[in-house]
Write an enzyme that holds these catalytic residues in place. Structure first.
Site, short mmCIF file in Angstrom:
data_model
loop_
_atom_site.label_atom_id
_atom_site.label_comp_id
_atom_site.label_asym_id
_atom_site.label_seq_id
_atom_site.Cartn_x
_atom_site.Cartn_y
_atom_site.Cartn_z
N GLY A 42 36.97 33.84 46.79
CA GLY A 42 37.90 33.95 45.40
C GLY A 42 39.05 32.78 45.63
N GLY A 44 41.43 32.85 42.69
CA GLY A 44 42.40 33.28 41.66
C GLY A 44 43.71 33.18 42.33
CG HIS A 268 46.75 45.12 27.09
ND1 HIS A 268 47.56 44.84 25.99
CD2 HIS A 268 47.62 44.68 28.06
CE1 HIS A 268 48.52 44.29 26.17
NE2 HIS A 268 48.63 44.15 27.58
NE ARG A 332 50.01 46.17 30.19
CZ ARG A 332 49.52 45.05 30.83
NH1 ARG A 332 48.73 45.14 31.77
NH2 ARG A 332 50.34 44.13 30.57
CD GLU A 427 41.73 42.76 37.77
OE1 GLU A 427 42.23 41.81 37.40
OE2 GLU A 427 41.19 43.74 36.82
NE ARG A 437 47.58 45.09 36.00
CZ ARG A 437 47.89 44.29 35.15
NH1 ARG A 437 49.20 43.85 35.25
NH2 ARG A 437 47.22 43.85 34.09
CG LEU A 443 50.32 37.57 36.74
CD1 LEU A 443 51.09 36.59 35.96
CD2 LEU A 443 48.81 37.08 36.98
C1 LIG Z 1 44.06 37.70 29.35
C2 LIG Z 1 44.73 38.36 30.57
C3 LIG Z 1 46.08 38.41 30.61
C4 LIG Z 1 46.79 38.71 31.68
N1 LIG Z 1 48.02 38.73 31.79
C5 LIG Z 1 48.76 39.11 33.01
C6 LIG Z 1 50.13 39.06 32.96
O1 LIG Z 1 51.06 38.53 32.26
N2 LIG Z 1 50.74 39.46 34.15
C7 LIG Z 1 50.06 40.16 35.01
O2 LIG Z 1 50.64 40.45 36.19
N3 LIG Z 1 48.93 40.35 34.98
C8 LIG Z 1 48.00 39.71 34.00
N4 LIG Z 1 46.84 39.95 33.93
C9 LIG Z 1 45.96 40.48 35.16
C10 LIG Z 1 45.93 39.30 36.01
O3 LIG Z 1 45.76 38.21 35.42
C11 LIG Z 1 44.66 39.76 37.31
O4 LIG Z 1 44.59 40.84 37.45
C12 LIG Z 1 44.82 38.57 38.37
O5 LIG Z 1 45.01 37.31 37.73
C13 LIG Z 1 43.51 38.75 39.26
O6 LIG Z 1 43.88 37.86 40.17
P1 LIG Z 1 42.90 37.71 41.54
O7 LIG Z 1 43.25 36.65 42.33
O8 LIG Z 1 42.58 39.15 41.94
O9 LIG Z 1 41.29 37.41 40.99
P2 LIG Z 1 40.71 36.44 39.84
O10 LIG Z 1 41.74 35.44 39.39
O11 LIG Z 1 39.96 37.09 38.90
O12 LIG Z 1 39.75 35.58 40.61
C14 LIG Z 1 38.50 35.98 41.15
C15 LIG Z 1 38.11 34.71 41.94
O13 LIG Z 1 36.65 35.12 42.81
C16 LIG Z 1 35.87 34.16 42.70
N5 LIG Z 1 34.55 35.04 42.38
C17 LIG Z 1 34.48 36.13 41.59
N6 LIG Z 1 33.13 36.77 42.09
C18 LIG Z 1 32.68 35.83 43.03
C19 LIG Z 1 31.65 35.86 43.85
N7 LIG Z 1 30.44 36.62 43.97
N8 LIG Z 1 31.39 34.86 44.95
C20 LIG Z 1 32.24 33.89 45.08
N9 LIG Z 1 33.29 33.47 44.13
C21 LIG Z 1 33.54 34.59 43.41
C22 LIG Z 1 36.13 33.46 41.23
O14 LIG Z 1 35.53 32.15 41.29
C23 LIG Z 1 37.66 33.25 41.28
O15 LIG Z 1 37.89 32.43 41.82
C24 LIG Z 1 46.16 39.42 32.74
C25 LIG Z 1 44.76 39.60 32.53
C26 LIG Z 1 43.91 38.95 31.63
C27 LIG Z 1 42.51 39.56 31.45
#
Ligand SMILES: Cc1cc2nc3c(=O)[nH]c(=O)nc-3n(C[C@H](O)[C@H](O)[C@H](O)COP(=O)(O)OP(=O)(O)OC[C@H]3O[C@@H](n4cnc5c(N)ncnc54)[C@H](O)[C@@H]3O)c2cc1C
Ligand code: SF4
Ligand code: FES
Lengths: 644, 263
Positions: A42, A44, A268, A332, A427, A437, A443
Site C-alpha cells: 500500500g 496511501g 457520511h 457524522r 484505515e 471517526r 489523515l
Molecule cells: C472522498 C473521501 C474524502 C476523505 N476526506 C478526508 C479528510 O478530509 N480528512 C480525513 O482525515 N480523512 C478523509 N477521508 C478518509 C481518508 O482519506 C482515508 O481513510 C485514508 O486516506 C486511508 O489511507 P490509507 O493509507 O490507509 O489507505 P489508501 O489511501 O486507501 O491506500 C491503500 C493502498 O493500498 C494499495 N492496495 C490496496 N489493496 C492492495 C492489494 N491487495 N495489494 C497491493 N496493494 C494494495 C493501494 O494501491 C493503495 O496504494 C476521506 C475519504 C474519502 C473516501
C-alpha cells in the site's frame, strides 16, 4: 483454537506511556538495519509515509501497490483536512482535548492509550508536512490557518482547499520516491497481494499478482506491513475510490489475523445523492462544508417550491434545532441519522425525495462568493459537473453515503496483528476511531502510523525475536502461490451469465438495506442468509471474461468481490452480536426515547475480534469465533455522548 | 434526477483496442444506446463493458480509480482531445450531457513514446514517477522538521505554490503536445517546490536533475503551442514552463560557476 488478545499497552500514566515505550523498546543498531527487509503493501498516506521513513532509518523496504503509480492511492481523494493539536488559534485546544474529543467522538469504543498517542504525535505531522512543502492554507501574516470539523468546538483542522489528501499524499509520495532513487525502497506497482505467507507462526512474505502479466511473484521479508485501506466498497456504492478493496486484509484474516469490529462503518452525512442505475459510485461533499453550509428540509411535507422560494420560517434547520451547541457540526453518525429521519418522515427533497439541502446562502451573503470560492472551489465545481446545477445559486442536495470503515484488522499498541510480524496501518487497522471517526482524523492517523509509530515499533519487533533466514523459494511460498492460482483459475472457469458488477450491486444492496444506517436482528439474520446464497450463486454463475496473462480489470474485480462476499457476512454477524447501539452502529432495538444511540457499557464495552476458524467441507459454511478485548477507561469518564 | 432533466443518448464509438504492449492495435466500432446524460464518460464505458462481458468478449481496459478528478488515473483522448472537450475536466468528470445523440466519438489512449500502451486505453506513465524520484521532493527525513509556523510564508506565495501543486500527474499535457513534452508537468513541480522557502535549498539540483531525467525518458522539447495547458484538467498555467526555462538557465549558470557542485 484459542486466541489471546494482548493489547500490550505500556504501563504508567497515560501521558507518559509513549515516551516510556520509546525508552524501553529494543533497538536495531544502524548498521544492522540494512540487513532487514520489510515489505509494505500500500502506498496511501499510511504506506507511503511508512516506506519513506523506514527507508530513511536504513531498512531495506519493498513496497507494493495495485495502482499504476503510488501517487494514485485512494488517500489522494481526501478533501477537507487533517487535525492536529497545535492550538495555533489560541482557542483552548490541547493534546488532551483532541484525545478527549476523539474518544468521545468514537462513542467510547477505542483504546485510551492509542488515542492519546495519536493526539500527542499530531503536531509533529504538521511540522513534517510543511517541511516537505505541503502548501497548506495560510493567513495574510504567513502563518497556518485552520477550520472546524464535526465533533469539535475548537478550530484544529489544517487544509489545502478541498484537496488536502492530495497535497499530503504527494508529500509522502515524494519522500518515498526520493528513497526509491537512493535504492532504499524497491517499488513494485500494478501488483496485487493475493496471499500472506506465514512460516513458523511469523508473517514472512507475500505472493503478489503482476496485474500486467498475470504472473504470481513471491517476496520474502523479516516483517510485513499492510496499509491497504478500508473496505467501504463492500456496499458497492460508497465514496471510496473504485479500486479500494479488502483483499489484502482478508487474505491475512484467513491466515489467522483477527478482524476487529468489522461492523463499525461510517456513513457520511453529506454526499451527492444517488441518481440512477448508470451510477458507479457516490461522491463526497466534504464535511468542511458544514462550516459554512446549513442543513435543512421544508417544514411542510410535499413542499414543491424551489428551495430559494421557501422562506426561513418554513424551513427546519434540523441540526441546529436538535443540537443547539454543535449545530451543523454535529458528528457524522448523528448528522447522518438525522437526515435519514427527515427522509423517513417524508420531508426529503429533490426528485427522488431521498435528499436534504445543504445551503450556503447565508455564508455567501456574509463573506461573499469569493470567500466561499477560496475555501471550497473545487468542491463546488465538482458538484456542478456531476449534477449540472450551480451550488452558488441554489442549495446542494445531499444524502448520507458509506464513507469509511472504523473496523479492520485487530492490532495491538505496536500496530501488530494477531500474526507475529504482520503489522497493519491506516484505515486497514481497527485501532483509533472506536465506533465513529471524527472528520479530519483519518489523515492524521494514517500519517501518525507511518511517520511516527511504525518506525519505532518495527524495530522493537525485529530486535525482539529470532527471525530465521528464509527466501522466496521456501515451500510455504510455493503452497501460497498454488492456492492463489487455483482461485484465479476457478474464477475464469465458471463462465456463467452474470457480470461481477451484477453480483457486487446485489451484495451492496443487501448491505445497505440490512447492515447500513439502521440495523435490527431479523434484518441481520436475513442478510447472513442472503449473502451466503449470493456467494453460492457467484461461484456458479459469474462471468469473468478475458485472460489471466494480461491486464484484466474484470478478473481483478472478480477476485475482490469474492472476498467482499465473505466479509459482508462477517460484518452482519458482528452487528448481530453487538446488542447495543454505539456510534455508527445503530441497532433499532437499542435507542433512547429521542432516537439516540443507546450504549450498553456493562456488556459491550469491548472490541470484538473475530477469528476465522475455517469452512465446513460439506456445506461451504464459514465459521468464525468471536473474541473480546475489554476496554477500560481510566481518564475519560464513560458518559452518554451528548452534542446538545 | 440530474438538475438538467435526464435524457438518453445513442452514440457511435470508435475505440482503440490493443491486447498487449507488443500487439498491433486497431479501432473497433460500438453502437451504444440509452446512455443517461447524467452518466460520466467512464460510466458510459462501464455500460459498454458490461455488455461485452455478457457477450463473452474482452471488455475495454482503461485506468481509473477516484472518478472524482483527483487521482490522475483516467487517461484517454476523446475526439482528439486528451480528457475530451470540456476545459479543466478529467475524463471521469466529463458527463454525457456534453454530447448529443447520434455523435460519433473516437477514444484512444494518451499517445507518447514515453507512455507505452499496456492494453487498450491503459498506458504506462511510470516515467513521471522517475522524474519525481530524480529531484521532485524536499530532502527532509521524518523527525527533522522545525515547528510548522517557524517560517511564515506569505499567503499569496502559498496560494501560488498550491496552484502549481494541484497537478494530478495525469499526462494529458504530454498527450496534447506535438513533441510529447513533459515540460508542464515538470514546470508545475519546479514551481510548487521552488516557490516555498522549504524547497529553496535544493532549487538548482532539482531542476537540473528533473530536466535530465525528462530528456532521458524520451519526452520531447516544448513545442511552444500551449496545447498542454489547454488540455490540462487542473488548468496549470503555461507560464510554469517559462518559469521552468528561467530556473533551468539560472541553475545551469550557477552550476557552471560552482563547477558542477549543484547537479
Ligand atoms: C472522498 C473521501 C474524502 C476523505 N476526506 C478526508 C479528510 O478530509 N480528512 C480525513 O482525515 N480523512 C478523509 N477521508 C478518509 C481518508 O482519506 C482515508 O481513510 C485514508 O486516506 C486511508 O489511507 P490509507 O493509507 O490507509 O489507505 P489508501 O489511501 O486507501 O491506500 C491503500 C493502498 O493500498 C494499495 N492496495 C490496496 N489493496 C492492495 C492489494 N491487495 N495489494 C497491493 N496493494 C494494495 C493501494 O494501491 C493503495 O496504494 C476521506 C475519504 C474519502 C473516501
Ligand atoms: S500539468 Fe496538467 S495535464 Fe500535465 S500531468 Fe499535471 S495535471 Fe495532468
Ligand atoms: S479516475 Fe481519478 S482522475 Fe479520473
Amino acid at each position: 483454537m484459542s486466541m489471546k488478545l494482548d493489547s500490550k499497552i505500556p504501563g504508567g500514566e497515560l501521558e507518559d506511556k509513549w515516551s516510556k515505550y520509546k525508552f524501553d523498546m529494543k533497538l536495531v543498531n544502524p548498521a544492522n538495519k540494512r540487513k532487514h527487509t520489510v515489505i509494505v503493501v500500500g502506498t496511501g498516506l499510511a504506506g507511503a509515509s511508512a516506506s519513506a521513513t523506514m527507508a530513511e532509518l536504513g531498512y531495506k523496504v519493498k513496497t507494493f501497490c495495485i495502482h499504476e503509480s503510488p501517487r494514485r492511492a485512494h488517500s489522494i481523494a481526501a478533501q477537507g483536512g487533517i487535525n492536529a493539536a497545535k492550538n495555533y488559534q489560541n482557542d483552548g485546544d490541547s493534546v488532551y482535548r483532541l484525545f478527549y474529543d476523539t474518544v468521545k467522538g468514537g462513542d467510547f469504543r477505542a483504546r485510551e492509550a492509542n488515542v492519546y498517542r495519536l493526539a500527542e504525535i499530531s503536531p509533529n505531522i504538521i511540522d513534517q508536512c510543511v517541511a516537505q512543502g505541503v502548501p497548506f492554507a495560510r493567513e495574510y501574516g504567513g502563518t497556518l490557518t485552520n477550520r472546524s470539523f464535526g465533533g469539535a468546538q475548537v478550530s484544529r483542522t489544517f487544509y489545502a482547499r478541498g484537496q488536502t489528501g492530495q497535497q499530503l499524499l504527494i508529500g509522502a509520495y515524494q519522500s518515498m520516491m526520493r528513497q526509491v532513487e537512493l535504492k532504499q525502497v524497491e517499488l513494485h506497482t500494478r501488483r496485487e497481494m493475493v496471499e500472506l505467507v506465514v512460516i513458523d507462526g511469523q508473517a514472512r512474505g507475500i505472493v503478489v499478482r503482476n496485474l500486467v502479466t498475470g504472473e504470481l511473484e513471491s517476496h520474502a521479508a523479516d516483517a510485513v506491513i499492510l496499509a491497504t485501506g478500508g473496505y467501504g466498497n463492500v456496499f458497492y456504492f460508497s465514496t471510496n475510490a473504485k479500486l479500494s478493496n479488502v483483499t489484502a486484509s482478508w487474505r491475512a484474516h484467513k491466515k489467522g489475523a483477527a478482524f476487529g469490529n468489522p461492523c463499525f462503518t461510517q456513513i457520511h452525512p453529506t454526499c451527492i445523492p444517488y441518481s440512477g442505475d448508470h451510477q458507479s459510485k457516490l461522491t463526497l461533499m466534504s464535511e468542511s462544508l458544514r462550516n459554512d453550509g446549513r442543513c435543512w428540509v421544508p417544514k411542510k411535507k410535499g413542499d414543491t417550491r424551489p428551495p430559494e422560494q421557501i422562506p426561513d420560517a418554513e424551513r427546519d434547520y434540523y441540526l441546529e434545532r436538535v443540537y443547539p451547541s454543535f449545530g451543523n457540526l454535529a458528528p457524522r453518525d448523528i448528522a447522518s441519522r438525522q437526515a435519514k429521519y427527515r427522509v423517513d418522515e417524508g420531508l426529503g427533497v429533490g426528485p427522488s425525495k431521498v435528499a436534504v439541502y445543504l445551503d450556503f446562502r447565508d455564508s455567501i451573503q456574509r463573506v461573499g462568493k469569493k470567500g466561499i470560492e477560496e475555501k471550497y472551489d473545487n468542491l463546488f465545481d465538482m458538484y456542478a459537473k456531476i449534477t449540472g446545477e450551480d451550488p452558488y445559486k441554489s442549495p446542494m442536495r445531499i444524502y448520507p453515503a458509506v464513507h469509511y470503515t472504523m473496523g479492520g484488522l485487530w492490532v495491538d499498541y505496536n500496530l501488530m496483528s494477531t500474526i507475529p510480524g504482520l503489522h497493519v496501518l491506516g484505515e486497514a487497522n481497527f485501532s483509533d476511531h472506536g465506533a465513529n471517526r471524527l472528520g479530519a482524523s483519518a489523515l492524521m492517523q494514517g500519517l501518525a502510523d507511518g511517520y511516527f509509530v511504525i518506525p519505532y515499533t518495527i524495530g522493537n519487533y525485529i530486535a525482539g525475536q529470532k527471525i530465521p533466514a528464509i527466501d522466496a523459494n521456501h515451500d510455504a511460498f510455493k503452497a501460497a502461490k498454488a492456492s492463489a492460482q487455483e482461485r484465479i483459475d476457478k474464477l475464469l472457469k465458471v463462465k456463467g451469465s452474470q457480470t461481477v458488477d451484477d453480483f457486487h450491486r446485489k451484495l451492496g444492496n443487501i448491505m445497505w438495506e440490512q447492515v447500513g444506517m439502521a440495523r435490527n436482528k431479523p434484518g441481520l439474520e436475513g442478510a447472513i442468509r442472503d449473502i451466503g446464497t449470493l456467494r453460492d450463486q457467484f461461484w456458479n454463475d459469474v462471468r469473468v471474461s478475458g485472460e489471466n496473462n494480461n491486464l484484466n480489470p474484470e478478473l481483478e474485480k472478480a477476485a475482490r468481490v469474492a472476498d467482499f462476499l465473505e466479509l459482508g457476512e462477517l460484518m452482519a454477524r458482528d452487528a448481530l452480536a453487538r446488542d447495543e447501539s454505539c456510534g455508527g452502529h445503530f441497532r433499532e432495538e437499542f435507542q433512547t426515547a429521542d432516537n439516540e444511540a443507546l450504549r450498553d457499557d456493562k456488556n459491550f464495552c469491548h472490541v470484538a475480534a473475530w477469528e476465522y476458524t475455517g469452512e465446513a467441507a460439506a456445506t461451504g459454511k464459514k465459521n468464525w469465533q468471536r473474541h473480546t478485548e475489554a476496554l477500560t477507561f481510566d481518564r475519560v469518564q464513560l458518559a452518554t455522548r451528548s452534542y446538545k | 434526477m440530474g438538475g438538467t432533466g435526464t435524457t438518453t443518448l445513442n452514440l457511435k464509438l470508435k475505440v482503440w483496442r490493443q491486447n498487449n504492449p507488443q500487439a498491433e492495435g486497431h479501432f473497433e466500432d460500438y453502437d451504444v444506446e440509452g446512455i443517461s446524460t447524467d452518466a460520466s464518460f467512464l460510466e458510459m464505458l462501464d455500460v459498454v463493458n458490461n455488455r461485452l462481458v455478457k457477450e463473452g468478449k474482452d471488455p475495454i481496459a482503461f485506468d481509473h480509480d477516484c472518478r472524482e478528478g483527483i487521482c490522475g488515473s483516467c487517461s484517454m483522448t476523446i475526439n482528439g482531445n486528451p480528457h475530451g472537450p470540456q476545459r479543466g475536466t478529467t475524463t471521469c468528470q466529463l458527463h454525457m450531457r456534453k454530447f448529443k445523440t447520434g455523435d460519433s466519438i473516437t477514444v484512444e489512449p494518451f499517445r507518447a513514446k514515453a507512455f507505452p500502451v499496456i492494453k487498450d486505453l491503459a498506458v504506462n506513465r511510470s516515467a513521471f514517477d522517475k522524474i519525481i524520484a530524480s529531484g521532485g521532493y524536499v530532502s527532509v527525513n521524518a523527525g527533522n522538521a522545525p515547528d510548522a509556523n517557524a517560517r511564515p510564508v506569505p499567503k499569496d506565495v502559498a496560494a501560488n505554490a498550491f496552484m502549481a501543486a494541484a497537478c494530478i500527474g495525469c499526462g494529458a499535457c504530454v498527450a496534447a503536445c506535438t513533441n510529447s513534452s513533459a515540460m508542464l508537468f515538470v514546470g508545475a513541480k519546479v514551481s510548487h517546490l521552488g516557490l516555498l522557502p522549504q524547497g529553496d535549498p535544493e532549487r538548482e539540483r532539482r531542476v537540473l536533475n528533473m530536466m535530465q531525467t525528462m530528456e532521458d525518458a524520451g519526452f520531447g522539447n516544448c513545442s511552444n503551442t500551449g496545447a498542454c495547458s489547454l488540455a490540462c484538467p487542473k488548468e496549470i498555467s503555461f507560464e510554469r514552463i517559462a518559469n521552468l526555462n528561467s530556473e533551468f538557465l539560472r541553475a545551469t549558470v550557477k552550476n557552471r560557476n560552482t563547477s558542477g557542485s549543484v547537479g
